[in-house]
Write an enzyme that holds these catalytic residues in place. Structure first.
Site, PDB file in Angstrom:
ATOM      1  N   ARG A 166       0.949  -1.182   0.021  1.00 33.91           N
ATOM      2  CA  ARG A 166       0.037  -0.100  -0.261  1.00 33.91           C
ATOM      3  C   ARG A 166       0.959   1.265   0.012  1.00 33.91           C
ATOM      4  NH1 ARG A 166      -4.417   2.234   4.650  1.00 33.91           N
ATOM      5  NH2 ARG A 166      -3.711   4.225   4.216  1.00 33.91           N
ATOM      6  N   ASP A 436      -5.284   1.890  13.733  1.00 37.82           N
ATOM      7  CA  ASP A 436      -4.556   2.370  12.523  1.00 37.82           C
ATOM      8  C   ASP A 436      -4.998   4.082  12.505  1.00 37.82           C
ATOM      9  OD1 ASP A 436      -6.750   2.289  10.868  1.00 37.82           O
ATOM     10  OD2 ASP A 436      -5.916   0.691   9.903  1.00 37.82           O
TER      11      ASP A 436
END
Length: 531
Positions: A166, A436
Protein backbone atom coordinates in the site's frame (compact mmCIF):
# COMPACT_ATOMS: atom_id res chain seq x y z
CA UNK A 1 29.77 -0.24 15.37
CA UNK A 2 27.32 0.42 12.52
CA UNK A 3 28.93 1.12 9.14
CA UNK A 4 29.19 4.74 8.14
CA UNK A 5 26.43 6.12 5.94
CA UNK A 6 27.54 6.23 2.31
CA UNK A 7 27.99 9.36 0.31
CA UNK A 8 24.87 8.70 -1.72
CA UNK A 9 25.02 9.89 -5.34
CA UNK A 10 21.89 11.66 -6.48
CA UNK A 11 20.16 11.66 -9.84
CA UNK A 12 19.83 14.92 -11.83
CA UNK A 13 17.27 17.20 -10.22
CA UNK A 14 16.96 15.03 -7.11
CA UNK A 15 17.94 16.02 -3.58
CA UNK A 16 17.83 13.55 -0.71
CA UNK A 17 17.41 15.35 2.60
CA UNK A 18 17.32 12.39 4.99
CA UNK A 19 19.99 10.09 6.39
CA UNK A 20 20.52 6.87 4.43
CA UNK A 21 22.15 3.70 5.80
CA UNK A 22 24.23 1.44 3.57
CA UNK A 23 21.39 -1.09 3.35
CA UNK A 24 18.84 1.60 2.52
CA UNK A 25 21.15 2.95 -0.18
CA UNK A 26 20.67 -0.31 -2.06
CA UNK A 27 17.05 0.65 -2.84
CA UNK A 28 17.83 4.31 -3.41
CA UNK A 29 20.27 4.05 -6.28
CA UNK A 30 20.56 6.90 -8.80
CA UNK A 31 18.61 4.79 -11.30
CA UNK A 32 15.81 4.27 -8.76
CA UNK A 33 15.82 7.98 -7.97
CA UNK A 34 15.54 8.85 -11.67
CA UNK A 35 12.63 6.44 -12.05
CA UNK A 36 10.71 8.03 -9.17
CA UNK A 37 11.56 11.52 -10.40
CA UNK A 38 10.23 10.71 -13.87
CA UNK A 39 6.90 9.58 -12.43
CA UNK A 40 6.68 12.70 -10.28
CA UNK A 41 7.46 15.04 -13.19
CA UNK A 42 4.84 13.39 -15.36
CA UNK A 43 1.99 13.24 -12.86
CA UNK A 44 2.47 15.67 -9.99
CA UNK A 45 0.74 18.61 -11.69
CA UNK A 46 -2.32 16.44 -12.29
CA UNK A 47 -2.17 15.20 -8.70
CA UNK A 48 -2.20 18.75 -7.39
CA UNK A 49 -5.10 19.66 -9.65
CA UNK A 50 -7.11 16.72 -8.31
CA UNK A 51 -6.35 17.75 -4.73
CA UNK A 52 -7.61 21.25 -5.56
CA UNK A 53 -10.73 19.58 -6.96
CA UNK A 54 -11.21 17.89 -3.58
CA UNK A 55 -11.15 21.26 -1.85
CA UNK A 56 -13.66 22.69 -4.31
CA UNK A 57 -15.97 19.72 -3.80
CA UNK A 58 -15.74 20.11 -0.04
CA UNK A 59 -16.82 23.71 -0.43
CA UNK A 60 -19.84 22.58 -2.43
CA UNK A 61 -20.79 20.02 0.23
CA UNK A 62 -20.45 22.65 2.96
CA UNK A 63 -22.76 24.87 0.92
CA UNK A 64 -25.41 22.14 0.76
CA UNK A 65 -24.71 20.22 -2.46
CA UNK A 66 -24.60 16.69 -1.06
CA UNK A 67 -22.88 13.79 -2.87
CA UNK A 68 -24.74 11.99 -5.63
CA UNK A 69 -24.00 9.62 -8.49
CA UNK A 70 -22.33 11.42 -11.39
CA UNK A 71 -24.62 12.01 -14.38
CA UNK A 72 -21.61 12.11 -16.73
CA UNK A 73 -20.74 8.48 -15.90
CA UNK A 74 -24.29 7.12 -16.12
CA UNK A 75 -23.63 5.43 -19.46
CA UNK A 76 -20.53 3.68 -18.11
CA UNK A 77 -22.42 2.41 -15.07
CA UNK A 78 -25.31 1.22 -17.22
CA UNK A 79 -23.11 -0.62 -19.72
CA UNK A 80 -23.46 -4.31 -18.77
CA UNK A 81 -20.66 -5.83 -20.82
CA UNK A 82 -17.43 -4.36 -19.46
CA UNK A 83 -15.52 -6.46 -16.99
CA UNK A 84 -12.37 -6.17 -14.93
CA UNK A 85 -9.36 -8.31 -15.68
CA UNK A 86 -9.49 -11.91 -14.50
CA UNK A 87 -7.91 -12.43 -11.07
CA UNK A 88 -4.13 -12.65 -11.26
CA UNK A 89 -2.03 -15.45 -9.71
CA UNK A 90 -2.23 -15.31 -5.94
CA UNK A 91 -5.41 -13.22 -6.06
CA UNK A 92 -7.97 -15.83 -7.07
CA UNK A 93 -8.61 -16.84 -3.45
CA UNK A 94 -8.30 -13.89 -1.08
CA UNK A 95 -10.37 -15.17 1.81
CA UNK A 96 -8.20 -13.77 4.63
CA UNK A 97 -5.65 -10.97 4.52
CA UNK A 98 -3.70 -9.47 7.40
CA UNK A 99 -2.83 -5.80 7.63
CA UNK A 100 0.36 -4.68 9.29
CA UNK A 101 3.48 -2.52 9.21
CA UNK A 102 6.60 -3.35 7.20
CA UNK A 103 9.18 -4.00 9.89
CA UNK A 104 11.29 -7.07 9.16
CA UNK A 105 9.68 -9.44 11.66
CA UNK A 106 6.15 -8.44 10.63
CA UNK A 107 6.86 -8.96 6.94
CA UNK A 108 8.17 -12.47 7.63
CA UNK A 109 5.25 -13.41 9.89
CA UNK A 110 2.68 -12.00 7.49
CA UNK A 111 4.08 -13.77 4.42
CA UNK A 112 4.25 -17.00 6.40
CA UNK A 113 0.51 -16.62 7.02
CA UNK A 114 -1.46 -14.36 4.71
CA UNK A 115 -1.03 -11.20 2.63
CA UNK A 116 0.38 -8.04 4.20
CA UNK A 117 -0.97 -4.54 3.80
CA UNK A 118 0.72 -1.50 5.22
CA UNK A 119 -0.10 0.16 8.56
CA UNK A 120 3.06 2.20 8.59
CA UNK A 121 3.98 5.48 10.27
CA UNK A 122 5.87 7.06 7.36
CA UNK A 123 9.11 8.12 8.95
CA UNK A 124 11.95 8.31 6.45
CA UNK A 125 13.66 5.36 8.11
CA UNK A 126 10.47 3.26 8.21
CA UNK A 127 9.80 3.91 4.54
CA UNK A 128 13.28 2.93 3.37
CA UNK A 129 13.55 -0.06 5.71
CA UNK A 130 10.15 -1.21 4.46
CA UNK A 131 11.37 -1.06 0.86
CA UNK A 132 14.42 -3.16 1.81
CA UNK A 133 12.33 -5.68 3.75
CA UNK A 134 9.77 -6.16 1.01
CA UNK A 135 12.46 -6.55 -1.65
CA UNK A 136 14.30 -9.14 0.44
CA UNK A 137 11.05 -10.98 1.15
CA UNK A 138 10.31 -11.28 -2.56
CA UNK A 139 13.87 -12.42 -3.24
CA UNK A 140 13.53 -15.00 -0.45
CA UNK A 141 16.58 -13.68 1.41
CA UNK A 142 14.84 -12.04 4.37
CA UNK A 143 15.60 -13.16 7.91
CA UNK A 144 15.45 -11.64 11.37
CA UNK A 145 16.92 -12.46 14.77
CA UNK A 146 15.12 -10.91 17.72
CA UNK A 147 16.96 -9.53 20.79
CA UNK A 148 16.00 -12.72 22.66
CA UNK A 149 17.79 -14.80 20.04
CA UNK A 150 14.65 -16.12 18.32
CA UNK A 151 15.17 -16.51 14.59
CA UNK A 152 12.57 -15.77 11.93
CA UNK A 153 12.75 -17.25 8.41
CA UNK A 154 10.41 -17.57 5.46
CA UNK A 155 8.60 -20.81 4.76
CA UNK A 156 9.22 -22.60 1.44
CA UNK A 157 8.10 -20.62 -1.61
CA UNK A 158 4.95 -22.66 -2.23
CA UNK A 159 3.66 -21.96 1.29
CA UNK A 160 4.05 -18.17 1.22
CA UNK A 161 1.26 -15.63 1.18
CA UNK A 162 0.65 -13.05 -1.51
CA UNK A 163 2.20 -9.67 -0.85
CA UNK A 164 0.08 -6.56 -1.45
CA UNK A 165 1.80 -3.20 -0.96
CA UNK A 166 0.00 0.00 0.00
CA UNK A 167 1.58 3.29 -1.08
CA UNK A 168 0.55 6.47 0.70
CA UNK A 169 -2.45 8.48 -0.48
CA UNK A 170 -2.39 11.23 -3.11
CA UNK A 171 -2.60 13.92 -0.42
CA UNK A 172 0.80 13.13 1.10
CA UNK A 173 4.31 14.28 0.19
CA UNK A 174 7.75 12.84 0.84
CA UNK A 175 9.67 15.86 2.08
CA UNK A 176 12.97 14.01 2.35
CA UNK A 177 13.04 13.49 -1.42
CA UNK A 178 12.96 16.61 -3.57
CA UNK A 179 12.44 16.63 -7.32
CA UNK A 180 13.44 19.89 -8.98
CA UNK A 181 13.32 21.54 -5.58
CA UNK A 182 9.81 20.35 -4.64
CA UNK A 183 8.74 17.50 -2.32
CA UNK A 184 7.93 14.33 -4.23
CA UNK A 185 4.45 12.87 -4.23
CA UNK A 186 4.54 10.27 -1.43
CA UNK A 187 2.29 8.00 -3.51
CA UNK A 188 4.68 8.00 -6.45
CA UNK A 189 7.72 7.72 -4.19
CA UNK A 190 6.38 4.63 -2.43
CA UNK A 191 5.06 3.01 -5.59
CA UNK A 192 8.00 3.95 -7.81
CA UNK A 193 10.70 2.81 -5.42
CA UNK A 194 8.98 -0.53 -4.85
CA UNK A 195 8.24 -1.06 -8.53
CA UNK A 196 11.77 -0.24 -9.69
CA UNK A 197 13.47 -2.44 -7.08
CA UNK A 198 10.99 -5.27 -6.67
CA UNK A 199 8.62 -5.59 -9.63
CA UNK A 200 10.66 -8.25 -11.43
CA UNK A 201 11.25 -10.19 -8.21
CA UNK A 202 7.51 -10.02 -7.55
CA UNK A 203 6.75 -11.35 -11.04
CA UNK A 204 9.33 -14.12 -10.62
CA UNK A 205 7.71 -15.08 -7.32
CA UNK A 206 4.38 -15.38 -9.17
CA UNK A 207 2.59 -12.88 -6.97
CA UNK A 208 2.50 -9.39 -8.30
CA UNK A 209 3.26 -6.62 -8.31
CA UNK A 210 0.01 -5.94 -6.44
CA UNK A 211 -1.16 -2.82 -4.64
CA UNK A 212 -3.80 -1.42 -2.32
CA UNK A 213 -4.69 2.17 -3.22
CA UNK A 214 -5.98 4.27 -0.30
CA UNK A 215 -7.84 7.52 0.33
CA UNK A 216 -9.10 8.21 -3.20
CA UNK A 217 -12.17 10.39 -3.67
CA UNK A 218 -12.98 10.01 -7.36
CA UNK A 219 -12.61 7.84 -10.45
CA UNK A 220 -10.30 10.53 -11.82
CA UNK A 221 -7.87 9.81 -9.02
CA UNK A 222 -8.05 6.11 -9.88
CA UNK A 223 -7.37 7.01 -13.52
CA UNK A 224 -4.26 8.90 -12.43
CA UNK A 225 -3.00 5.75 -10.76
CA UNK A 226 -3.70 3.76 -13.90
CA UNK A 227 -1.70 6.25 -15.97
CA UNK A 228 1.20 6.00 -13.52
CA UNK A 229 1.03 2.20 -13.69
CA UNK A 230 1.13 2.22 -17.48
CA UNK A 231 4.13 4.54 -17.64
CA UNK A 232 6.01 2.57 -14.99
CA UNK A 233 5.42 -0.69 -16.84
CA UNK A 234 6.49 0.87 -20.14
CA UNK A 235 9.66 2.31 -18.63
CA UNK A 236 10.76 -1.10 -17.34
CA UNK A 237 9.49 -3.01 -20.43
CA UNK A 238 6.97 -4.90 -18.31
CA UNK A 239 3.70 -5.72 -20.12
CA UNK A 240 0.79 -3.45 -19.30
CA UNK A 241 -1.73 -5.18 -17.08
CA UNK A 242 0.93 -6.93 -15.01
CA UNK A 243 0.18 -4.57 -12.13
CA UNK A 244 -3.04 -5.26 -10.25
CA UNK A 245 -4.62 -2.92 -7.73
CA UNK A 246 -7.41 -3.01 -5.18
CA UNK A 247 -9.05 0.30 -4.37
CA UNK A 248 -9.97 1.02 -0.77
CA UNK A 249 -13.43 2.58 -0.69
CA UNK A 250 -12.74 4.57 2.46
CA UNK A 251 -14.15 7.93 1.41
CA UNK A 252 -17.82 8.68 0.98
CA UNK A 253 -17.27 10.37 -2.39
CA UNK A 254 -15.53 7.28 -3.77
CA UNK A 255 -18.58 5.23 -2.79
CA UNK A 256 -20.60 7.19 -5.36
CA UNK A 257 -18.03 6.40 -8.08
CA UNK A 258 -17.14 2.79 -7.32
CA UNK A 259 -18.66 1.43 -10.55
CA UNK A 260 -15.57 2.60 -12.42
CA UNK A 261 -12.27 1.36 -10.88
CA UNK A 262 -10.73 -2.10 -10.15
CA UNK A 263 -11.39 -4.60 -7.28
CA UNK A 264 -12.73 -2.86 -4.22
CA UNK A 265 -12.57 -3.17 -0.47
CA UNK A 266 -14.93 -1.60 2.06
CA UNK A 267 -13.51 0.90 4.51
CA UNK A 268 -15.87 3.92 4.45
CA UNK A 269 -14.61 6.21 7.21
CA UNK A 270 -15.10 9.74 5.90
CA UNK A 271 -18.82 10.25 6.49
CA UNK A 272 -17.96 12.63 9.34
CA UNK A 273 -15.22 14.43 7.43
CA UNK A 274 -17.11 15.26 4.28
CA UNK A 275 -20.40 16.04 6.02
CA UNK A 276 -18.82 17.70 9.02
CA UNK A 277 -20.59 21.02 8.58
CA UNK A 278 -24.07 19.45 8.44
CA UNK A 279 -25.62 19.28 11.93
CA UNK A 280 -28.14 16.66 10.83
CA UNK A 281 -25.23 14.27 10.10
CA UNK A 282 -23.77 14.28 13.62
CA UNK A 283 -23.03 10.67 14.52
CA UNK A 284 -23.41 8.98 17.92
CA UNK A 285 -20.68 7.23 19.90
CA UNK A 286 -18.02 5.52 17.80
CA UNK A 287 -18.95 2.09 19.11
CA UNK A 288 -22.54 2.56 17.97
CA UNK A 289 -21.53 3.15 14.32
CA UNK A 290 -21.00 -0.34 12.94
CA UNK A 291 -21.05 -2.01 9.55
CA UNK A 292 -24.76 -2.65 10.07
CA UNK A 293 -25.51 1.08 10.43
CA UNK A 294 -27.73 2.29 7.57
CA UNK A 295 -25.15 4.12 5.45
CA UNK A 296 -22.44 1.54 6.15
CA UNK A 297 -24.73 -1.32 5.19
CA UNK A 298 -25.64 0.51 1.97
CA UNK A 299 -21.92 0.85 1.14
CA UNK A 300 -21.39 -2.86 1.62
CA UNK A 301 -24.35 -4.02 -0.44
CA UNK A 302 -23.56 -1.64 -3.30
CA UNK A 303 -19.90 -2.61 -3.29
CA UNK A 304 -20.59 -6.33 -3.55
CA UNK A 305 -23.13 -5.84 -6.33
CA UNK A 306 -20.79 -3.50 -8.22
CA UNK A 307 -17.72 -5.71 -7.94
CA UNK A 308 -19.43 -8.93 -8.89
CA UNK A 309 -21.18 -7.29 -11.84
CA UNK A 310 -17.70 -6.47 -13.14
CA UNK A 311 -16.11 -9.82 -12.24
CA UNK A 312 -13.81 -8.58 -9.50
CA UNK A 313 -13.40 -9.30 -5.80
CA UNK A 314 -15.32 -7.45 -3.10
CA UNK A 315 -13.26 -7.56 0.06
CA UNK A 316 -14.68 -7.08 3.53
CA UNK A 317 -13.49 -4.90 6.39
CA UNK A 318 -10.90 -5.32 9.11
CA UNK A 319 -11.48 -7.11 12.39
CA UNK A 320 -9.72 -4.75 14.79
CA UNK A 321 -10.00 -7.05 17.80
CA UNK A 322 -6.84 -8.56 19.28
CA UNK A 323 -6.42 -11.48 21.71
CA UNK A 324 -6.98 -10.48 25.33
CA UNK A 325 -4.50 -12.26 27.56
CA UNK A 326 -5.35 -13.04 31.15
CA UNK A 327 -9.11 -12.61 30.74
CA UNK A 328 -10.66 -15.69 29.10
CA UNK A 329 -14.20 -14.32 29.24
CA UNK A 330 -13.26 -11.05 27.58
CA UNK A 331 -11.18 -12.91 25.01
CA UNK A 332 -14.05 -15.24 24.18
CA UNK A 333 -16.39 -12.25 23.79
CA UNK A 334 -13.92 -10.53 21.43
CA UNK A 335 -13.54 -13.65 19.29
CA UNK A 336 -17.32 -14.05 19.18
CA UNK A 337 -17.58 -10.53 17.74
CA UNK A 338 -15.04 -11.42 15.07
CA UNK A 339 -16.91 -14.59 14.13
CA UNK A 340 -20.22 -12.74 13.91
CA UNK A 341 -18.72 -9.99 11.77
CA UNK A 342 -17.04 -12.43 9.39
CA UNK A 343 -20.24 -14.46 9.13
CA UNK A 344 -22.10 -11.29 8.16
CA UNK A 345 -19.49 -10.57 5.49
CA UNK A 346 -19.39 -14.01 3.90
CA UNK A 347 -23.18 -14.32 3.90
CA UNK A 348 -23.49 -10.90 2.28
CA UNK A 349 -21.29 -12.09 -0.60
CA UNK A 350 -17.80 -10.83 0.23
CA UNK A 351 -14.90 -12.74 -1.32
CA UNK A 352 -12.53 -12.25 1.58
CA UNK A 353 -11.80 -10.22 4.68
CA UNK A 354 -9.11 -8.53 6.77
CA UNK A 355 -7.79 -9.10 10.26
CA UNK A 356 -5.35 -7.01 12.30
CA UNK A 357 -3.72 -9.75 14.37
CA UNK A 358 -2.21 -13.10 13.32
CA UNK A 359 -4.20 -15.00 15.96
CA UNK A 360 -7.44 -13.91 14.27
CA UNK A 361 -6.47 -15.46 10.93
CA UNK A 362 -7.67 -18.90 11.99
CA UNK A 363 -10.93 -17.46 13.34
CA UNK A 364 -11.79 -15.64 10.12
CA UNK A 365 -10.53 -18.53 8.01
CA UNK A 366 -12.81 -21.00 9.76
CA UNK A 367 -15.88 -18.88 9.02
CA UNK A 368 -15.01 -18.34 5.36
CA UNK A 369 -14.00 -21.99 4.85
CA UNK A 370 -17.35 -23.15 6.17
CA UNK A 371 -19.48 -20.76 4.15
CA UNK A 372 -17.27 -20.23 1.08
CA UNK A 373 -15.78 -23.61 0.10
CA UNK A 374 -14.97 -22.29 -3.39
CA UNK A 375 -12.18 -19.71 -4.02
CA UNK A 376 -14.53 -16.70 -4.13
CA UNK A 377 -18.16 -15.63 -4.55
CA UNK A 378 -17.98 -13.72 -7.81
CA UNK A 379 -21.13 -15.59 -8.85
CA UNK A 380 -23.19 -13.84 -6.12
CA UNK A 381 -24.83 -11.12 -8.22
CA UNK A 382 -26.83 -9.34 -5.50
CA UNK A 383 -29.49 -8.34 -8.01
CA UNK A 384 -31.70 -7.69 -5.00
CA UNK A 385 -29.69 -4.56 -4.15
CA UNK A 386 -30.97 -1.12 -5.09
CA UNK A 387 -28.97 1.62 -3.35
CA UNK A 388 -29.61 5.31 -3.96
CA UNK A 389 -27.78 8.43 -2.87
CA UNK A 390 -30.05 8.86 0.15
CA UNK A 391 -29.15 5.36 1.36
CA UNK A 392 -25.42 6.16 1.34
CA UNK A 393 -26.10 9.24 3.47
CA UNK A 394 -28.74 7.85 5.81
CA UNK A 395 -28.32 7.99 9.58
CA UNK A 396 -31.77 6.57 10.30
CA UNK A 397 -31.82 3.83 12.90
CA UNK A 398 -28.56 4.80 14.60
CA UNK A 399 -28.47 4.82 18.38
CA UNK A 400 -28.97 8.34 19.68
CA UNK A 401 -26.27 10.41 21.29
CA UNK A 402 -23.17 9.69 23.33
CA UNK A 403 -21.94 9.99 26.88
CA UNK A 404 -19.12 11.78 28.65
CA UNK A 405 -17.37 8.40 28.75
CA UNK A 406 -17.50 8.33 24.94
CA UNK A 407 -15.89 11.78 24.82
CA UNK A 408 -13.12 10.62 27.12
CA UNK A 409 -12.61 7.40 25.15
CA UNK A 410 -12.26 9.31 21.88
CA UNK A 411 -9.74 11.68 23.48
CA UNK A 412 -7.83 8.77 24.96
CA UNK A 413 -7.66 6.81 21.70
CA UNK A 414 -6.71 9.78 19.52
CA UNK A 415 -4.08 10.94 22.00
CA UNK A 416 -2.53 7.49 22.47
CA UNK A 417 -2.48 6.78 18.75
CA UNK A 418 -0.99 10.14 17.77
CA UNK A 419 1.72 9.78 20.42
CA UNK A 420 2.65 6.39 19.02
CA UNK A 421 2.53 7.59 15.40
CA UNK A 422 4.83 10.48 16.26
CA UNK A 423 7.30 7.88 17.56
CA UNK A 424 7.13 6.03 14.25
CA UNK A 425 4.67 3.29 15.20
CA UNK A 426 1.53 3.27 13.06
CA UNK A 427 -0.30 0.14 14.22
CA UNK A 428 -1.17 0.36 17.93
CA UNK A 429 -3.15 -1.88 20.33
CA UNK A 430 -5.42 0.37 22.40
CA UNK A 431 -8.21 -0.94 24.66
CA UNK A 432 -7.99 -4.40 23.07
CA UNK A 433 -8.43 -3.08 19.53
CA UNK A 434 -5.74 -2.56 16.90
CA UNK A 435 -5.87 1.09 15.91
CA UNK A 436 -4.43 2.48 12.71
CA UNK A 437 -4.57 6.00 11.29
CA UNK A 438 -8.00 5.45 9.76
CA UNK A 439 -9.66 4.19 12.95
CA UNK A 440 -8.01 6.85 15.13
CA UNK A 441 -9.35 9.43 12.66
CA UNK A 442 -12.87 8.47 13.69
CA UNK A 443 -12.18 9.46 17.29
CA UNK A 444 -10.50 12.74 16.34
CA UNK A 445 -13.17 13.69 13.81
CA UNK A 446 -16.06 12.89 16.13
CA UNK A 447 -14.62 15.17 18.79
CA UNK A 448 -14.42 18.01 16.28
CA UNK A 449 -17.95 17.37 15.00
CA UNK A 450 -19.50 17.25 18.46
CA UNK A 451 -17.81 20.52 19.45
CA UNK A 452 -18.57 22.21 16.14
CA UNK A 453 -22.32 21.63 16.47
CA UNK A 454 -22.57 21.87 20.25
CA UNK A 455 -23.91 18.33 20.38
CA UNK A 456 -25.23 17.29 23.78
CA UNK A 457 -24.49 14.17 25.75
CA UNK A 458 -27.33 11.85 26.66
CA UNK A 459 -27.68 13.63 29.99
CA UNK A 460 -28.03 17.00 28.24
CA UNK A 461 -24.61 18.63 28.61
CA UNK A 462 -23.49 20.51 25.47
CA UNK A 463 -19.98 19.77 24.25
CA UNK A 464 -17.96 22.97 24.18
CA UNK A 465 -14.39 23.57 23.06
CA UNK A 466 -13.36 24.32 26.64
CA UNK A 467 -14.87 21.09 27.94
CA UNK A 468 -13.25 19.03 25.15
CA UNK A 469 -9.84 20.52 25.97
CA UNK A 470 -10.38 19.90 29.69
CA UNK A 471 -11.14 16.25 28.97
CA UNK A 472 -8.06 16.07 26.75
CA UNK A 473 -5.96 17.48 29.61
CA UNK A 474 -7.49 14.94 32.01
CA UNK A 475 -6.59 12.08 29.67
CA UNK A 476 -3.08 13.46 29.20
CA UNK A 477 -2.66 13.58 32.97
CA UNK A 478 -3.71 9.91 33.18
CA UNK A 479 -0.90 8.96 30.83
CA UNK A 480 1.52 11.08 32.86
CA UNK A 481 0.45 9.29 36.02
CA UNK A 482 0.75 5.85 34.41
CA UNK A 483 4.18 6.50 32.92
CA UNK A 484 5.76 8.64 35.62
CA UNK A 485 7.32 12.01 34.97
CA UNK A 486 10.58 10.79 33.43
CA UNK A 487 8.99 8.44 30.89
CA UNK A 488 6.27 10.95 30.13
CA UNK A 489 8.86 13.64 29.31
CA UNK A 490 10.61 11.17 26.99
CA UNK A 491 7.35 10.41 25.21
CA UNK A 492 5.49 12.37 22.54
CA UNK A 493 2.37 12.95 24.65
CA UNK A 494 2.91 16.69 25.11
CA UNK A 495 3.25 17.14 21.33
CA UNK A 496 0.30 14.84 20.62
CA UNK A 497 -1.82 16.77 23.12
CA UNK A 498 -0.92 20.10 21.51
CA UNK A 499 -1.69 18.88 17.99
CA UNK A 500 -4.93 17.22 19.03
CA UNK A 501 -6.09 20.25 21.02
CA UNK A 502 -5.75 22.41 17.93
CA UNK A 503 -7.97 20.19 15.81
CA UNK A 504 -10.88 19.25 18.11
CA UNK A 505 -12.19 22.70 18.99
CA UNK A 506 -14.69 22.99 16.14
CA UNK A 507 -12.76 25.60 14.15
CA UNK A 508 -10.10 24.73 11.60
CA UNK A 509 -10.16 21.07 10.65
CA UNK A 510 -7.16 19.16 9.33
CA UNK A 511 -8.39 16.64 6.77
CA UNK A 512 -5.87 14.01 7.77
CA UNK A 513 -4.27 13.10 11.07
CA UNK A 514 -1.20 12.00 9.12
CA UNK A 515 -0.65 15.38 7.44
CA UNK A 516 -1.35 17.11 10.75
CA UNK A 517 1.53 15.20 12.34
CA UNK A 518 3.87 14.59 9.40
CA UNK A 519 6.19 17.57 9.79
CA UNK A 520 6.99 16.39 13.32
CA UNK A 521 8.48 13.06 12.15
CA UNK A 522 10.80 14.59 9.57
CA UNK A 523 14.55 14.01 9.86
CA UNK A 524 15.68 16.60 7.34
CA UNK A 525 19.42 16.84 6.77
CA UNK A 526 21.59 18.76 4.35
CA UNK A 527 21.83 17.01 0.98
CA UNK A 528 24.87 14.73 0.80
CA UNK A 529 27.70 15.64 -1.53
CA UNK A 530 27.26 14.31 -5.03
CA UNK A 531 29.79 11.80 -6.27
Amino acid sequence: MAPAAPRLPSAPGVQILGPVTPEQASVLSPAAQSFVAALHRCFNAHRLALLARRDARQGEIDAGRLPDFLPETAAVRAEPSWRGAAPAPGLVDRRVEITGPVDRKMVINAMNRFGVQDSNAPTWSNNLDGQVNIRDALLGTISFTAPNGKSYRLKPKGELATLIVRPRGWHMEEKHFLVDGQPCSASLFDFGLFFFNSARASIAAGQGPYFYLPKMESHLEARLWNNAFNLAQDMLAIPRGTIRATVLIETILAAFEMDLPPPLKTSPRTFIKKLRNHPDKVLPARGDVTMTSPFMDAYVRLLIKTCHKRGVHAMGGMAAQIPIKGDPAANDAALAKVRADKLREVQAGHDGTWVAHPELVKVALAVFNEHMPQPNQLFVARDDVAVGAADLLSTRGLAAGFTEADLRLNCNIALAYMESWLRGVGCVPIHNLMEDAATAEISRSQLWQWVRHGAATRDGRAVTAAWAVQILDDETDKFRSELGDEKFRASKFDLARRLLAGTIQGKEYSDFLTTLCYDHILTITAPPSRM
